[in-house]
Design an enzyme around this catalytic site. Structure first.
Site, PDB file in Angstrom:
ATOM      1  N   HIS A   8     -50.006  28.008   2.890  1.00  0.00           N
ATOM      2  CA  HIS A   8     -51.281  27.772   3.560  1.00  0.00           C
ATOM      3  C   HIS A   8     -52.096  29.065   3.669  1.00  0.00           C
ATOM      4  O   HIS A   8     -52.067  29.751   4.685  1.00  0.00           O
ATOM      5  CB  HIS A   8     -51.040  27.172   4.951  1.00  0.00           C
ATOM      6  CG  HIS A   8     -52.240  26.513   5.545  1.00  0.00           C
ATOM      7  ND1 HIS A   8     -52.175  25.783   6.715  1.00  0.00           N
ATOM      8  CD2 HIS A   8     -53.539  26.459   5.150  1.00  0.00           C
ATOM      9  CE1 HIS A   8     -53.370  25.315   6.995  1.00  0.00           C
ATOM     10  NE2 HIS A   8     -54.215  25.726   6.064  1.00  0.00           N
TER      11      HIS A   8
ATOM     12  N   ASP B   1     -54.032  15.053   2.424  1.00  0.00           N
ATOM     13  CA  ASP B   1     -53.670  16.450   2.652  1.00  0.00           C
ATOM     14  C   ASP B   1     -53.640  16.728   4.146  1.00  0.00           C
ATOM     15  O   ASP B   1     -54.593  16.419   4.877  1.00  0.00           O
ATOM     16  CB  ASP B   1     -54.687  17.367   1.975  1.00  0.00           C
ATOM     17  CG  ASP B   1     -54.402  18.833   2.240  1.00  0.00           C
ATOM     18  OD1 ASP B   1     -53.528  19.401   1.559  1.00  0.00           O
ATOM     19  OD2 ASP B   1     -55.043  19.413   3.146  1.00  0.00           O
TER      20      ASP B   1
ATOM     21  N   TYR C  88     -52.464  21.404  11.889  1.00  0.00           N
ATOM     22  CA  TYR C  88     -53.551  20.490  12.264  1.00  0.00           C
ATOM     23  C   TYR C  88     -53.115  19.676  13.481  1.00  0.00           C
ATOM     24  O   TYR C  88     -52.164  18.897  13.418  1.00  0.00           O
ATOM     25  CB  TYR C  88     -53.884  19.535  11.111  1.00  0.00           C
ATOM     26  CG  TYR C  88     -54.448  20.200   9.869  1.00  0.00           C
ATOM     27  CD1 TYR C  88     -54.858  21.530   9.869  1.00  0.00           C
ATOM     28  CD2 TYR C  88     -54.563  19.481   8.685  1.00  0.00           C
ATOM     29  CE1 TYR C  88     -55.371  22.118   8.730  1.00  0.00           C
ATOM     30  CE2 TYR C  88     -55.079  20.071   7.538  1.00  0.00           C
ATOM     31  CZ  TYR C  88     -55.478  21.389   7.562  1.00  0.00           C
ATOM     32  OH  TYR C  88     -55.982  21.963   6.421  1.00  0.00           O
TER      33      TYR C  88
ATOM     34  N   SER D  80     -52.554  26.905  -1.277  1.00  0.00           N
ATOM     35  CA  SER D  80     -53.933  26.831  -0.825  1.00  0.00           C
ATOM     36  C   SER D  80     -54.416  28.267  -0.729  1.00  0.00           C
ATOM     37  O   SER D  80     -53.757  29.099  -0.093  1.00  0.00           O
ATOM     38  CB  SER D  80     -54.010  26.135   0.540  1.00  0.00           C
ATOM     39  OG  SER D  80     -55.353  25.998   0.966  1.00  0.00           O
TER      40      SER D  80
END
Length: 328
Positions: free
Chosen positions: A122, A52, A57, A153
């Site tokens: 997200h 994931d 990130y 998410s």
């Protein structure tokens, strides 16, 4: 390694998988591709086949590292990434289909892929879950061959329950651990009924459940465990699962009586999660190979006894439930 079906995606994924928020370095540190490559390859060597990541990130560097891994390995590795957190401001109004489409295409470029196995919204604001046009976009992206599956998410159980009303939502990524037990109630029941893959994140409550922290533990000023305890940067539930730090430390001390003579509680905390059959996989992070090795020890732990399960529930009910349970 053991594998479970990821809901209606049909993917058989490793019970212990890998989250890559900090795979290139600890939270707040510069991204290290050398470190990321080592952790990612060791994960695949251990049988992990689900990774994931997210476009935010390492500002895209995590996705690039994952893409490099895919090109260097022969194994079938399933990759999930996420989109939406690049929006500034991160509000319901800024969520627009054309912008999300660009984010998906950027992720494809970062990983040098033609198709994403799983794209996840997200942690969008709650109002986004009431906008069909957002979810319809991903049907078009699937028709175009850019994605295989859509997931979400979420921060809240409410959002998870709303998201799975959309038939094209195949997975839900949600915080679930010894200190965040509400998903095991209605949501897990509904997820099983609708064949939704459940991806568990923050399984160790940002490290609290390792049992290695103390009142004197210091976190870097750029580490969210330092600056986000009250939600200054994003939902505070992402930091220590929303548990007040001192309360969490006290609860961990009580957990030690359930797991005596255990210095690192992480494997037992992860094994506790795997007792719930609604869970498809867990995605603990790792900023160094030793963290990955610790996480994988969960696979060799015996299942908790009925007495241990009851004791964990009692600690939760007495110390954690009132300030945490009803917020998320």
């Amino acid at each position: 390694m053991n594998y479970r079906k990821l809901g209606k995606t049909g993917f058989n994924v490793s019970e212990i998988s890998l989250g890559t928020w900090q795979v290139g370095g600890k939270w707040g540190e510069p991204f290290s591709h050398t470190n990321a490559d080592q952790i990612l390859n060791q994960a695949v060597d251990a049988g992990i086949n689900f990774i994931d990541t997210a476009d935010v990130y390492g500002d895209g560097e995590s996705e690039k590292a994952v893409g490099r891994l895919l090109r260097s390995r022969q194994e079938r590795i399933y990759v999930a990434t996420k989109c939406g957190r690049r929006l500034r401001p991160h509000t319901n109004e800024t969520y627009q289909p054309d912008v999300l489409r660009k984010f998906v295409e950027d992720s494809l470029r970062n990983m040098e892929l033609e198709t994403l196995d799983l794209i996840q919204l997200h942690c969008p604001p709650t109002d986004v879950y009431y906008r069909p046009e957002i979810f319809e976009l991903f049907d078009r992206l699937k028709e175009e061959g850019k994605i295989q599956h859509l997931g979400v998410s979420v921060e809240k159980v409410e959002e998870a329950l709303k998201a799975i009303e959309f038939p094209n939502v195949t997975t839900v990524q949600i915080i679930f651990n010894m200190f965040r037990q509400r998903p095991a109630e209605l949501f897990f029941t509904e997820a099983k009924r609708r064949d939704i893959g459940v991806i568990v994140r923050v399984p160790l409550a940002s490290g609290l459940l390792t049992g290695t922290y103390s009142p004197t533990t210091e976190f870097s000023p750029t580490d969210h465990r330092n600056f986000n305890r009250e939600g200054a940067a994003f939902d505070k539930g992402e930091t220590f699962s929303g548990v007040e730090y001192e309360t969490g430390l006290a609860a961990v001390e009580e957990l030690r009586s359930i797991y005596p003579d255990v210095q690192n509680l992480a494997p037992d905390a992860l094994r506790w999660i795997l007792t719930f059959d609604a869970v498809s996989c867990i995605i603990p992070g790792a900023s160094k190979p030793s963290h990955l090795a610790s996480n994988l020890k969960a696979l060799k732990q015996p299942a908790p006894s009925h007495q241990q399960m009851a004791a964990v529930k009692q600690i939760y009910d007495e110390r954690i439930k009132n300030p945490v349970h009803y917020l998320w």
